[in-house]
Each structure stands twice: as structure tokens, then as C-alpha cells.
Enzyme design. Structure first.
Site, mmCIF file in Angstrom:
data_model
loop_
_atom_site.group_PDB
_atom_site.id
_atom_site.type_symbol
_atom_site.label_atom_id
_atom_site.label_comp_id
_atom_site.label_asym_id
_atom_site.label_seq_id
_atom_site.Cartn_x
_atom_site.Cartn_y
_atom_site.Cartn_z
ATOM 1 C CG ASN A 25 -0.374 -0.235 2.513
ATOM 2 O OD1 ASN A 25 0.794 -0.623 2.619
ATOM 3 N ND2 ASN A 25 -1.134 -0.016 3.562
ATOM 4 C CB SER A 62 -1.795 -9.960 7.085
ATOM 5 O OG SER A 62 -0.993 -11.122 6.953
ATOM 6 C CB VAL A 63 -2.715 -10.397 12.351
ATOM 7 C CG1 VAL A 63 -2.529 -11.238 13.611
ATOM 8 C CG2 VAL A 63 -3.033 -8.957 12.724
ATOM 9 N N PRO A 64 -1.648 -12.727 10.403
ATOM 10 C CG PRO A 64 -3.367 -13.856 9.279
ATOM 11 C CD PRO A 64 -2.895 -12.491 9.635
ATOM 12 C CB THR A 65 2.190 -12.584 7.026
ATOM 13 O OG1 THR A 65 1.197 -13.009 6.094
ATOM 14 C CG2 THR A 65 3.561 -12.773 6.412
ATOM 15 C CD GLU A 122 2.024 -0.824 10.359
ATOM 16 O OE1 GLU A 122 0.898 -1.250 10.716
ATOM 17 O OE2 GLU A 122 2.269 -0.408 9.232
ATOM 18 C CD GLU A 124 -6.483 -4.618 8.179
ATOM 19 O OE1 GLU A 124 -5.927 -3.513 8.235
ATOM 20 O OE2 GLU A 124 -5.876 -5.684 8.373
#
Length: 508
Positions: free
Chosen positions: A171, A247-250, A268, A405
Site C-alpha cells: 500500500n 497482515s497479522v497471520p504473516t 506493524e 479488516e
């Protein structure tokens, strides 16, 4: 023979939507672009605004990752011995070069990412400001002197970590590369940066600028790839730290891999941030704040305030105004100055965001505007990944659109009655990246900021990110910080030196 930097190649001059095709290799170490060893795993990269192929992303394998890290280590040995003033000089020159080439870099960023040129220009400005800011801090890095009994003393030294790995997101491709490299380099480290496989181009431009500014070859390197390349970076024994945005999982996987080598980590991660609008707010500013909190970069921003809690008494006025302004957002060719929203990053991501809107409708949310595929009038954009920005009413806290999200231009609006109630609802999430409050009541503003469980709280504004201010999350939105003075602590380590001026007192 010296390579021509990307920005000086004919295809990078006067970039417009639908014109750029990148054939050059996009790996960079030892001070130059490096051809991939094996192209059989190449993945096509698409221009979001047109859907046409921009380039191939060829992932780096074990041998290439090893070469990049060794290149970084070699540069680190030279760079870490320089005085802070010497490092600052190189960084200031890099900032100047980015500032000079801001418009050209921004155009390439738009082609690769899909955001509007207006936003991309701001991103490039923030990138050079970040490098300039940390150039200013580099000469100030210092330890402490501690007086001990009998004339003995101790002192501390703030020392670099070594080779740091940065793993970026799609992004803010150029800006994140700057956010991670600037504090790392200021502290005397070197960096190997892996951009997102969807946005491989502009990090290479940053690498070439650092080289041109006088950095040792190998100080900032770029390796392309996806999860497999990221795994190789996290496990490499010569890597001292990993800074990851995504992302949270990664993020959990990165943390687990880094823990095997007890490497320092900054994460982050995602967010589902609350924006609380009280009835005593300045409504005009609150509406503008809600738009800024939801629709920058097509809504693909981790700290977006996508849960908009509006006090019940002003809900009708708020919705009327926010819908009117959302409908007026110009969606189209992201290279045009009048465009306010470009294309989402990929076709699958667009479909996923549209799927969230459909799911919200099934669960009882009311679509007040947008939430549909959008076809700009320009025929060259017919295969682009566009959608109309969406406002959802009649939302509840248990809906998927409010809990998960979405990472797209979808604003969920919810009513509330009391401060106590809205704080409980706002904090009822596993995320904690950002938050916001609009009110004229100064005491309430600070009280709410204190009680919101998030790394950032915006009062009477949203989504402004000055480089002087730390940014990072609470809870599952991650830990560590980017920007601000405190980030120096995440890219350095402290050594204590104890000096005895008398005789050793021994128990033996």
C-alpha cells in the site's frame, strides 16, 4: 560498464497510465541491479488501473538471498565505522535526490500501486522527510557516563545491530522502504529490503538513489519474492533484525521464524480502528476526518478508522453529509491531478472487498452509496480494478464488516449513546493500531485518548503521519515503532563498559 538508473531509462520518462513496461531486473545488491538466476518461478505483476502486465516478479532463491545479505554485511562493516555526521551527509544527499525527483518517482508508484498521483506525491515527500529526519538524529546518537565509587566509572555505547531485514507492504511501497531504512541506516546498520510481490519496482529506485548519494555498495539491497524468500531472510544467520509490515497471520509467522535465531522484530500489522464522533464536534471537520480515515489509498490503509461511531443525536446530519461527499469522490485515472481515488491493488483483492460488502448486506447493513465495481469512462481503464467508495449504515458490532479488516473503501457507521458505552465497544477488538475522537470538549478528548487501547489516537483529525511522531500498534496490531526518536532504540543495542580505576577487590 555502469548501469543506467531506472529513472533515466527511456521507458521511465513521462510515465502515464498504460505506458510503462519494465523489462529490467528488479533485484539489487552490491550496488547494481542483478539478473535473476532462475526465471521459472516468475509471477506477472499487473498495473491496477489497466489490468495489463507491468513486469515479471522473479523471486530470489537461497543463493541470491545469501549474496544480498553478504553484500549488506560487507557494507555494514564500513558504514558502522563512520561518524554520525558522515552518515548524515549521505542520507541528506539521498533525501535531496528524492525531493528533486519526487514527481517522477510518484508516477512510477502510481503505476505500480494504483493510488492517485496526489497521494503518491505526498508519500514521496514523507519518504524524503523521514530520511532527512533520521539524518539529523545520526550525529546525536550517544551513550551515558555513570560515575562509580573511588573514581571508577561506567559508560554506555549505542551500537548498531548489523544486517537488518525490511519486509514491506504494497500500500505504501516507497514510503515504507524509507521508513524502515532511514532509522536503520542512521544507527549504522545495513538493510536487505523485500518489497511486496505486487509492488516490486520503486524500492529499486530508492536503492539506486542511496548508491548515488554516496552510500557504500550493499548498504541498501532489494530482493524480490513472496513467502518463500521472506522465510529465507528470517532464518538467515547473518540477519540481526526483521522489521515487517503486513497482515497479522504473516506477522505471527515472521515472529516465530525470527525467534528461532533470537532476532529482534518490529511488527506493524493490521487494524480495525475506531473513530468516535461526539455530538459536540465540529461536524464539518468530523465528516472530513471520517473521509480521510476511510478512503485514502482506496481504503487500503492499516490504520484506517473503519468503525465510525457517531453519537445518535447527530447521526442523520453526519450520514447525509458523509454520503454526499463520498458520492462526489472522483474515481478514475490515478495519474490525473483531479482523481481522488484510483484502483485497488489486484483483481482478487477487489473481489474480496466487494465480497465484504455483499456479506454486510446479507447481515442487515444498508448500503447508502457505492460498494460496486466501477467502470471509468476512459476505455484504457476498462480492465482496471476500480470500485465506488461505500458507506454502510445499520451496522452492528457483531457484523463481519465491523469485526474484520476489509482493506478497501468501505466505511461502517454505528450509533452510540454514552462515552462509557462507546469506549467499551471501541476496545472490544483484538486489534489496536489507531483510533480517533472528534469533540470540542478538551477534557473528554484527552480522557478518551487515555482509555482507547491503540498505539495512536488522533484528536480532531485522522491519518496524519508526521515523521517526527512514533507509529505502531497495541495488542495484535504489533509492537515496536516506526518514525520518531524512539525508533532508534529498535535499530540499535546498548553496550555497558565498566572501568575500574583502582585495585580489584577479590573474594578469593
Amino acid at each position: 560498464m555502469a548501469q543506467t538508473p531506472l529513472l533515466q531509462l527511456p521507458e521511465f520518462c513521462n510515465v502515464a497510465t498504460g505506458t510503462l513496461v519494465v523489462k529490467e531486473p528488479l533485484n539489487f545488491w552490491n550496488g547494481s541491479r542483478v539478473k535473476p538466476k532462475d526465471v521459472k518461478n516468475a509471477e506477472p505483476v499487473y498495473e491496477p488501473a489497466t489490468g495489463r502486465q507491468l513486469c515479471d516478479m522473479v523471486p530470489c532463491g537461497e543463493e541470491e538471498v545469501d549474496q544480498a545479505i553478504k553484500s549488506a554485511h560487507s557494507a555494514y562493516l564500513k558504514w558502522s565505522k563512520l561518524a554520525g555526521m558522515e552518515r548524515a551527509r549521505v542520507m541528506l544527499e539521498a533525501a535531496r535526490l528524492i525531493r528533486e525527483r519526487r514527481d517522477e518517482i510518484a508516477k512510477v508508484e502510481v503505476v505500480n500501486n494504483g493510488k492517485s498521483i496526489l497521494e503518491a506525491q505526498v508519500d514521496i515527500d514523507i519518504a524524503w522527510q523521514c530520511i532527512e529526519y533520521y539524518a539529523g538524529i545520526a550525529p546525536t546518537l550517544a551513550g551515558q557516563h555513570i560515575q562509580l565509587p573511588g573514581g571508577s566509572f561506567a559508560y554506555t555505547r549505542r551500537e548498531p545491530l548489523g544486517v537488518c531485514v525490511g519486509i514491506g507492504a504494497w500500500n505504501y511501497p516507497f514510503q515504507i522502504a524509507a521508513w524502515k531504512s532511514a532509522p536503520a541506516l542512521a544507527c549504522g546498520n545495513a538493510m536487505v529490503f523485500k518489497p511486496s510481490p505486487f509492488t516490486p519496482v520503486t524500492a529499486v529506485i530508492l536503492a539506486e538513489i542511496f548508491k548515488e548519494a554516496g552510500a557504500p555498495e550493499g548498504l541498501f539491497n532489494v530482493v524480490q519474492g513472496g513467502a518463500e524468500t521472506g522465510t529465507l531472510l528470517c532464518h538467515h544467520p547473518m540477519v540481526a533484525k526483521v522489521s515487517f509490515t503486513g497482515s497479522v497471520p504473516t506477522g505471527k509467522k515472521v515472529m516465530a521464524m525470527a525467534s528461532a535465531g533470537v532476532k529482534q522484530v518490529t511488527l506493524e500489522l493490521g487494524g480495525k480502528s475506531p473513530l468516535i464522533i461526539f455530538k459536540d464536534c465540529e461536524l464539518e471537520n468530523a465528516v472530513k476526518g471520517a473521509l480521510m480515515a476511510n478512503f485514502l489509498t482506496q481504503g487500503e490503509v492499516c490504520c484506517n478508522g473503519t468503525r465510525v461511531y457517531v453519537q445518535r443525536e447527530i447521526m442523520p446530519q453526519f450520514l447525509e453529509e458523509v454520503v454526499k461527499r463520498t458520492k462526489a469522490i472522483t474515481v478514475g485515472d490515478p495519474q490525473l491531478q483531479d482523481t481522488r481515488m484510483g484502483a485497488l491493488i489486484t483483481r482478487p483483492h477487489l473481489d474480496k472487498v466487494l465480497g465484504f460488502v455483499n456479506e454486510a448486506k446479507k447481515q442487515g447493513a444498508k448500503v447508502l452509496c457505492g460498494g460496486e465495481p466501477f467502470a471509468p469512462s476512459d476505455p484504457k481503464l476498462k480492465d482496471g480494478y476500480f470500485m465506488s467508495p461505500c458507506v454502510l449504515d445499520n451496522c452492528r458490532d457483531d457484523m463481519t464488516c465491523v469485526k474484520e479488516e476489509i482493506f478497501g473503501p468501505v466505511m461502517s457507521v454505528l450509533p452510540f449513546d454514552t462515552e462509557e458505552e462507546v469506549l467499551q465497544r471501541a476496545n472490544n477488538t483484538t486489534y489496536g493500531l489507531a483510533s480517533g475522537v472528534f469533540t470540542r470538549d478538551v477534557a473528554r478528548a484527552h480522557r478518551v485518548a487515555e482509555n482507547l487501547q491503540a498505539g495512536t489516537c488522533f484528536i480532531n483529525n485522522y491519518n496524519i503521519s508526521p515523521v517526527e511522531v512514533p507509529f505502531g500498534g497495541y495488542k495484535m496490531s504489533g509492537f515496536g515503532r516506526e518514525n520518531g526518536q524512539v525508533t532508534i532504540e529498535y535499530y540499535s543495542q546498548l553496550k555497558t563498559v565498566v572501568v575500574e580505576m583502582g585495585d580489584v577487590v577479590s573474594l578469593f
